[in-house]
Design a protein around this motif. Structure first.
Motif, PDB file in Angstrom:
ATOM      1  N   LYS A 152     -15.066   1.936  -1.021  1.00  0.00           N
ATOM      2  CA  LYS A 152     -16.120   1.413  -1.895  1.00  0.00           C
ATOM      3  C   LYS A 152     -15.696   1.661  -3.347  1.00  0.00           C
ATOM      4  CE  LYS A 152     -19.699   3.449   0.241  1.00  0.00           C
ATOM      5  NZ  LYS A 152     -21.106   3.826   0.405  1.00  0.00           N
ATOM      6  N   PHE A 153     -15.769   0.615  -4.139  1.00  0.00           N
ATOM      7  CA  PHE A 153     -15.402   0.705  -5.552  1.00  0.00           C
ATOM      8  C   PHE A 153     -16.162   1.833  -6.250  1.00  0.00           C
ATOM      9  CE2 PHE A 153     -16.162  -0.723  -9.986  1.00  0.00           C
ATOM     10  CZ  PHE A 153     -14.848  -0.719 -10.437  1.00  0.00           C
ATOM     11  N   GLU A 154     -17.435   1.965  -5.912  1.00  0.00           N
ATOM     12  CA  GLU A 154     -18.263   2.996  -6.523  1.00  0.00           C
ATOM     13  C   GLU A 154     -17.737   4.397  -6.206  1.00  0.00           C
ATOM     14  OE1 GLU A 154     -20.417  -0.783  -6.039  1.00  0.00           O
ATOM     15  OE2 GLU A 154     -19.351   0.466  -4.595  1.00  0.00           O
ATOM     16  N   ASP A 155     -17.227   4.605  -4.991  1.00  0.00           N
ATOM     17  CA  ASP A 155     -16.636   5.897  -4.620  1.00  0.00           C
ATOM     18  C   ASP A 155     -15.352   6.147  -5.408  1.00  0.00           C
ATOM     19  OD1 ASP A 155     -18.695   6.221  -2.816  1.00  0.00           O
ATOM     20  OD2 ASP A 155     -17.480   5.671  -1.066  1.00  0.00           O
ATOM     21  N   TYR A 156     -14.571   5.082  -5.579  1.00  0.00           N
ATOM     22  CA  TYR A 156     -13.328   5.199  -6.343  1.00  0.00           C
ATOM     23  C   TYR A 156     -13.620   5.602  -7.791  1.00  0.00           C
ATOM     24  CZ  TYR A 156      -9.031   3.838  -8.704  1.00  0.00           C
ATOM     25  OH  TYR A 156      -7.899   3.828  -9.470  1.00  0.00           O
ATOM     26  N   ILE A 157     -14.649   5.018  -8.393  1.00  0.00           N
ATOM     27  CA  ILE A 157     -15.011   5.343  -9.772  1.00  0.00           C
ATOM     28  C   ILE A 157     -15.486   6.792  -9.883  1.00  0.00           C
ATOM     29  CG2 ILE A 157     -16.678   4.827 -11.636  1.00  0.00           C
ATOM     30  CD1 ILE A 157     -14.377   2.769 -11.287  1.00  0.00           C
ATOM     31  N   LYS A 158     -16.278   7.247  -8.912  1.00  0.00           N
ATOM     32  CA  LYS A 158     -16.820   8.611  -8.939  1.00  0.00           C
ATOM     33  C   LYS A 158     -15.747   9.668  -8.686  1.00  0.00           C
ATOM     34  CE  LYS A 158     -21.357   7.375  -7.166  1.00  0.00           C
ATOM     35  NZ  LYS A 158     -22.203   7.430  -5.981  1.00  0.00           N
ATOM     36  N   ASP A 159     -14.811   9.373  -7.769  1.00  0.00           N
ATOM     37  CA  ASP A 159     -13.837  10.378  -7.338  1.00  0.00           C
ATOM     38  C   ASP A 159     -12.481   9.720  -7.093  1.00  0.00           C
ATOM     39  OD1 ASP A 159     -12.589  12.668  -6.365  1.00  0.00           O
ATOM     40  OD2 ASP A 159     -13.526  12.528  -4.384  1.00  0.00           O
TER      41      ASP A 159
END
Length: 176
Positions: A152-159
C-alpha cells in the motif's frame, strides 16, 4: 500501468481483435518469458489515486493547450474539459464517470469495460485504474499469489525503510 492498462491486447495474435475482451493479456506474455517472476505491486487508496490523476490530467491539458503549441486533435486532449480544477468539478467528473461505467458494464460486462479503449477515452476519469481486485483476478489466473508482493502506497510513505525491508526479503536479496 502495466497492471491495468492493457489496451493493446488486440495486437496479440492469439486474441481475436473483434472480441469485446481479451483472452490473453500482459501477464500471459510475461509468464511465457519469465514464469518464475516476482511481481511487486504498489497500490494507492483508489479515491486518492483518482483525485491525483484528475489534478495531473487537468494540469497536463492546461499546459499543453498553450496557444503557442500545435496540439493534435486526439482523444486524450478531448476527454478533459476546460472547467476549473476543484473538488466540486472532481465530484461531477466522478459521478459522470460512474454513470458511464454502469452503462458500459451492462452492455459489455466488466472485462469488456476494463480492457476496452472506448470507455477509457469516453469517460472523464479513469476509474478502471483503481479497480485493483478486477485486474488482480487476471494476474492470479496466470501467476501464484506467492509471486506477488502487494504494497500500500500509504504504508510506504509512513515506513519506507520497513516496506523496503519487506521488498528485499521478497526478492531474496540482502539489505546492503
Amino acid at each position: 500501468m502495466d497492471f491495468w492498462q492493457a489496451f493493446d491486447w488486440r495486437n496479440i495474435p492469439q486474441n481475436n481483435p473483434q472480441s469485446i475482451a481479451p483472452k490473453y493479456i500482459t501477464p500471459d506474455l510475461i509468464k511465457h518469458i519469465n514464469p518464475n517472476i516476482k511481481i511487486i505491486l504498489m497500490i494507492r487508496d483508489p479515491v486518492e489515486r483518482l483525485y491525483s490523476h484528475y489534478i495531473h490530467d487537468k494540469r497536463f491539458i492546461i499546459r499543453e493547450l498553450d496557444a503557442d503549441r500545435n496540439i493534435p486533435d486526439d482523444l486524450y486532449i478531448r476527454r478533459i474539459s476546460d472547467k476549473k480544477v476543484d473538488p466540486e468539478t472532481f465530484d461531477e467528473y466522478v459521478k459522470s464517470s460512474i454513470d458511464l461505467y454502469i452503462k458500459c458494464i451492462r452492455e459489455y460486462g466488466i472485462r469488456g469495460c476494463l480492457y476496452g479503449m472506448r470507455i477509457f477515452y469516453d469517460k472523464r476519469l479513469p476509474l478502471v485504474a483503481g479497480l485493483y481486485n478486477e485486474f488482480l483476478k487476471d494476474w492470479l489466473r496466470v501467476f501464484k499469489k506467492e509471486q506477488f508482493l502487494i504494497i500500500k502506497f500509504e504504508d510506504y510513505i509512513k515506513d519506507t525503510g520497513g516496506v523496503m525491508a519487506k521488498v528485499f526479503e521478497f526478492l531474496d536479496v540482502g539489505m546492503y
